[in-house]
Design an enzyme around this catalytic site. Structure first.
Site: not given
Length: 280
Positions: A26, A71, A148, A166, A195
């Protein structure tokens, strides 16, 4: 349908977008959408190979690209990546906090290390990125987009760790909207649903089949990374200049039916192997 059917290809020309975890999924889809409307894109992640491949894809869309191995749990590495981005592209206008780790595990079968890893990547990583980018965002009067998830407000079986992380991100988003509004910095969250093509959905498809998951979605299909990207762009344009402290759900209506079907699905024997996957 391309975003350029709705938004001019130079709508974000001269703007810089920094995306954590931007090498795939994403987050890369969001980066590509920004590139299609003229933005330059900085990405960071843990895999040099992924970052190099993503950079080539973004450059092919016309973006100038800065790619740094970092990271998000390492504040100094993240701050260095942001400084490299500033030097190569200019100050950040839009920060996308997208780096995440997750796996399916029931609470009684998960150890503290697994829980902590997800919270550190998702929540601590989002704080680190926001804090390290604050000076640049203050300079540009920019905005932050947090990635989120539905489990931030609704419990899902096997997601006590992801849900806690989240939920923390949602609260962090709102807190920064409240505190940093005086600097002209907006803060919002995107909440993607199922997705297509993402690593998580590929695993779930293999375990239970696409029909199982699309049956939970009122629009009857998976979303695309470009659809999440389109909403990311909209929230970053002057059109949304008075929008802050908001969760914007991009899930085809999936959350409307609750988590019951998902919870039953993850009880199937076919999904038991997913509980053994370590955090990424």
């Amino acid at each position: 349908m391309s975003i350029n059917d709705w938004i001019a290809p130079d709508a974000m020309k001269g703007k810089v977008v920094f995306i954590t975890g931007g090498g795939s999924g994403i987050n890369l889809g969001i980066g590509k959408t920004f590139a299609r409307v003229g933005a330059d894109v900085a990405i960071c992640g843990r895999s040099l190979e992924r970052l190099e491949g993503a950079a080539r894809e973004l450059e092919a869309l016309g973006a100038r690209v800065s790619a740094s191995v970092a990271d998000v749990r390492d504040y100094d590495a993240l701050a260095a990546a942001l400084e490299t981005s500033r030097r190569e592209l200019g100050s950040v206008d839009v920060l996308v906090c997208g780096a995440a780790g997750n796996f399916v595990a029931r609470a009684e079968a998960m150890n503290a290390k697994g829980f902590r890893t997800v919270v550190e990547i998702d929540l601590l990583g989002s704080f680190n990125a926001s804090h390290a980018a604050f000076g640049q965002l203050k300079e540009t009067r920019g905005s932050i987009l947090f990635i989120s998830a539905g489990q931030s407000v609704m419990p899902f079986v096997g997601q006590s760790h992801g849900g806690a992380a989240k939920a923390g991100i949602d609260n962090l988003m709102a807190s920064l909207a409240l505190e940093w509004g005086r600097f002209g910095i907006r803060s919002n969250a995107l909440v993607p649903g199922a997705i297509a093509g993402t690593e998580g959905m590929k695993r779930l498809d293999e375990a239970a089949g696409e029909d199982t998951w699309t049956s939970m979605i009122p629009l009857g299909r998976y979303g695309g990374t470009d659809e999440v990207g389109a909403m990311a762009v909209m929230l970053s344009l002057p059109l949304s200049s008075y929008v802050t402290g908001t969760r914007v759900v991009v899930d085809g209506g999936m959350a409307l039916s609750g988590s019951g079907l998902y919870n039953r699905a993850v009880s199937l024997p076919a999904l038991e192997r997913l509980t053994k996957m370590p955090p990424r």
